[in-house]
Design a protein around this motif. Structure first.
Motif, mmCIF file in Angstrom:
data_model
loop_
_atom_site.group_PDB
_atom_site.id
_atom_site.type_symbol
_atom_site.label_atom_id
_atom_site.label_comp_id
_atom_site.label_asym_id
_atom_site.label_seq_id
_atom_site.Cartn_x
_atom_site.Cartn_y
_atom_site.Cartn_z
ATOM 1 N N GLU A 1 -1.351 -6.624 -1.022
ATOM 2 C CA GLU A 1 -0.114 -6.000 -1.484
ATOM 3 C C GLU A 1 -0.030 -5.986 -3.004
ATOM 4 O O GLU A 1 0.291 -4.957 -3.612
ATOM 5 N N VAL A 2 -0.341 -7.114 -3.646
ATOM 6 C CA VAL A 2 -0.293 -7.189 -5.110
ATOM 7 C C VAL A 2 -1.311 -6.243 -5.723
ATOM 8 O O VAL A 2 -1.010 -5.510 -6.673
ATOM 9 N N GLN B 1 -0.794 -10.779 1.213
ATOM 10 C CA GLN B 1 -0.080 -10.776 -0.069
ATOM 11 C C GLN B 1 -1.002 -10.319 -1.191
ATOM 12 O O GLN B 1 -0.583 -9.570 -2.076
ATOM 13 N N ALA C 1 -2.634 -3.542 -4.406
ATOM 14 C CA ALA C 1 -2.250 -2.147 -4.154
ATOM 15 C C ALA C 1 -1.152 -1.703 -5.111
ATOM 16 O O ALA C 1 -1.158 -0.565 -5.591
ATOM 17 N N ARG C 2 -0.242 -2.609 -5.415
ATOM 18 C CA ARG C 2 0.883 -2.275 -6.289
ATOM 19 C C ARG C 2 0.496 -2.297 -7.759
ATOM 20 O O ARG C 2 0.832 -1.402 -8.514
ATOM 21 N N ASP C 3 -0.245 -3.341 -8.170
ATOM 22 C CA ASP C 3 -0.523 -3.554 -9.585
ATOM 23 C C ASP C 3 -1.919 -3.129 -10.020
ATOM 24 O O ASP C 3 -2.197 -3.071 -11.206
ATOM 25 N N ARG D 1 1.406 -14.994 -9.209
ATOM 26 C CA ARG D 1 2.215 -14.075 -8.405
ATOM 27 C C ARG D 1 2.471 -14.597 -6.996
ATOM 28 O O ARG D 1 3.527 -14.369 -6.424
#
Length: 68
Positions: free
Chosen positions: A24-25, A21, A27-29, A40
């Protein structure tokens, strides 16, 4: 350490749901502070910090300190 050992380290670092997770956060933000990740992910700060440490040890994330 050969390529298989390095790959095993990478897979062990990714073998936890919270660490996935976090990746993922990020990589996205992009860059995020621990408090942002805490909110988050719905996890407590010690848990997030511990998982970030494991990701740092595997060379998947870098940390930097700002402020106090």
């Amino acid at each position: 350490m050969d390529a298989h050992d390095e790959t095993a380290v990478l897979f062990r670092a990714l073998a936890h749901p919270v660490r996935l997770q976090i990746i993922e956060v990020l990589a996205r933000d992009g860059e995020a502070c621990v408090c942002h990740l805490e909110c988050r992910l719905g996890q407590r700060q010690p848990q997030v910090s511990q998982q970030l440490m494991r990701l740092k040890e595997a060379g998947l994330v870098k940390g930097r300190r700002e402020g106090l």
